[in-house]
Write a protein that holds these residues in place. Structure first.
Motif, PDB file in Angstrom:
ATOM      1  N   ILE A 110       0.612  -1.055   0.531  1.00  0.00           N
ATOM      2  CA  ILE A 110       0.443   0.138   0.147  1.00  0.00           C
ATOM      3  C   ILE A 110       0.904   1.343  -0.178  1.00  0.00           C
ATOM      4  N   ARG A 111       0.823   2.379  -0.657  1.00  0.00           N
ATOM      5  CA  ARG A 111       1.095   3.720  -0.582  1.00  0.00           C
ATOM      6  C   ARG A 111       1.143   4.740   1.110  1.00  0.00           C
ATOM      7  N   TYR A 112       2.400   4.443   1.782  1.00  0.00           N
ATOM      8  CA  TYR A 112       2.423   4.974   2.726  1.00  0.00           C
ATOM      9  C   TYR A 112       2.987   6.931   1.947  1.00  0.00           C
ATOM     10  N   ASN A 113       2.674   7.499   2.787  1.00  0.00           N
ATOM     11  CA  ASN A 113       3.018   8.676   2.570  1.00  0.00           C
ATOM     12  C   ASN A 113       2.618   9.695   3.998  1.00  0.00           C
ATOM     13  N   ASN A 114       3.877   9.244   4.544  1.00  0.00           N
ATOM     14  CA  ASN A 114       3.508  10.683   5.834  1.00  0.00           C
ATOM     15  C   ASN A 114       2.254   9.865   7.096  1.00  0.00           C
ATOM     16  N   GLY A 115       1.837   9.385   6.911  1.00  0.00           N
ATOM     17  CA  GLY A 115       0.617   8.683   7.494  1.00  0.00           C
ATOM     18  C   GLY A 115       0.964   8.309   9.682  1.00  0.00           C
TER      19      GLY A 115
END
Length: 266
Positions: free
Chosen positions: A181-186
């Motif tokens: 899954i794409r992760y971006n500073n969550g």
């Protein structure tokens, strides 16, 4: 229906460049099947300061996968003034900046969202929207008994491995294998210990991590990537990473919306 944007959302500083998402990130496989039972939903999506255009678009397109769904974009002042309970089944806060979203709708808007969920409405928060749902910021909604593990949020971006819990498989179907899954500073969350709120339930867990910009390493692996909870009569779903434009996870947001709106798990 046109495919969702494969560009990264606005969860990082404005100077960051968008990254193209590989279409084969999950081997061209459909990880989460479409829900077998649906019903028309009235979905509100916050559209204002703190939300990236592509994030709103991607979630909106996913919502329209539900036959008969009506999607309405709400400006910050509309969150404060609209009769949310009369008009909508679920409200969505997508990727961007949780602090900007919370401050933009202000104390009145935050209370309106809490009231909406407390009275039986659904809430879906992705990345920034997951931050917003937590309890430990003065701009938080405080609708999930969770707080962030660290005050350092710029962990970076990447494609991380997740595994469903048993509760996740109840919600999303029999997903037995690890998926990306794409992760971006969550947010990386832990229980907040609030006695006035029920404990959250982990839906999916991080198996890998990214820890850039001097953020603490070792805290993401094994922590909740997605969680569900209740707030009053309403249901809350939060996702730290981004399923809405991760290939193979196209059906995750529709299922989350249906569940948050009170439909049985599919």
């Amino acid at each position: 229906m046109s495919p969702p944007s494969l560009l990264a959302q606005d969860d990082s500083p404005p100077s960051s460049k968008s990254a193209v998402i590989p279409p084969d990130v999950n081997g061209f496989k459909t990880i989460v099947a479409a829900p077998e039972k649906t019903r028309p939903l009235r979905v509100a999506i916050y559209d204002g300061t703190g939300s990236g255009d592509s994030g709103i678009q991607n979630v909106e397109e996913r919502a329209h996968q539900i036959p008969g769904a009506k999607v309405t974009r709400l400006a910050p002042d509309e969150v404060s003034t609209a009769d949310l309970g009369a008009r909508f089944d679920v409200i969505v806060f997508s990727g961007g900046s949780g602090s900007k979203q919370g401050n933009s709708i202000g104390p009145v808007g935050r209370e309106k969202v809490r009231e909406f969920v407390r009275n039986g409405g659904g809430y879906v928060g992705v990345c920034a929207g997951a931050y917003l749902a937590c309890t430990n910021f003065d701009w938080s909604l405080g609708i999930v008994n969770a707080r962030t593990v660290s005050g350092k949020w710029r962990r970076g971006r990447g494609f991380l491995d997740l595994r469903m819990s048993d509760d996740g498989r109840t919600l999303f179907g029999p997903v037995e294998n690890t998926f990306k899954i794409r992760y971006n500073n969550g947010p990386i969350i832990k229980p907040a210990g609030r006695e006035d709120l029920p404990s959250y339930t982990t839906v999916a867990t991080f198996l890998t991590e990214v820890a850039e910009n001097d953020t603490p390493a070792g805290i993401q692996v094994g922590s909740p990537a997605q969680a569900i909870s209740t707030f009053g009569k309403g249901r809350v779903f939060i996702s730290s990473p981004h399923p809405e434009n991760t290939p193979g996870l196209e059906n995750m947001i529709p299922r989350a919306l249906l569940w948050a709106a009170g439909s049985p798990a599919q």
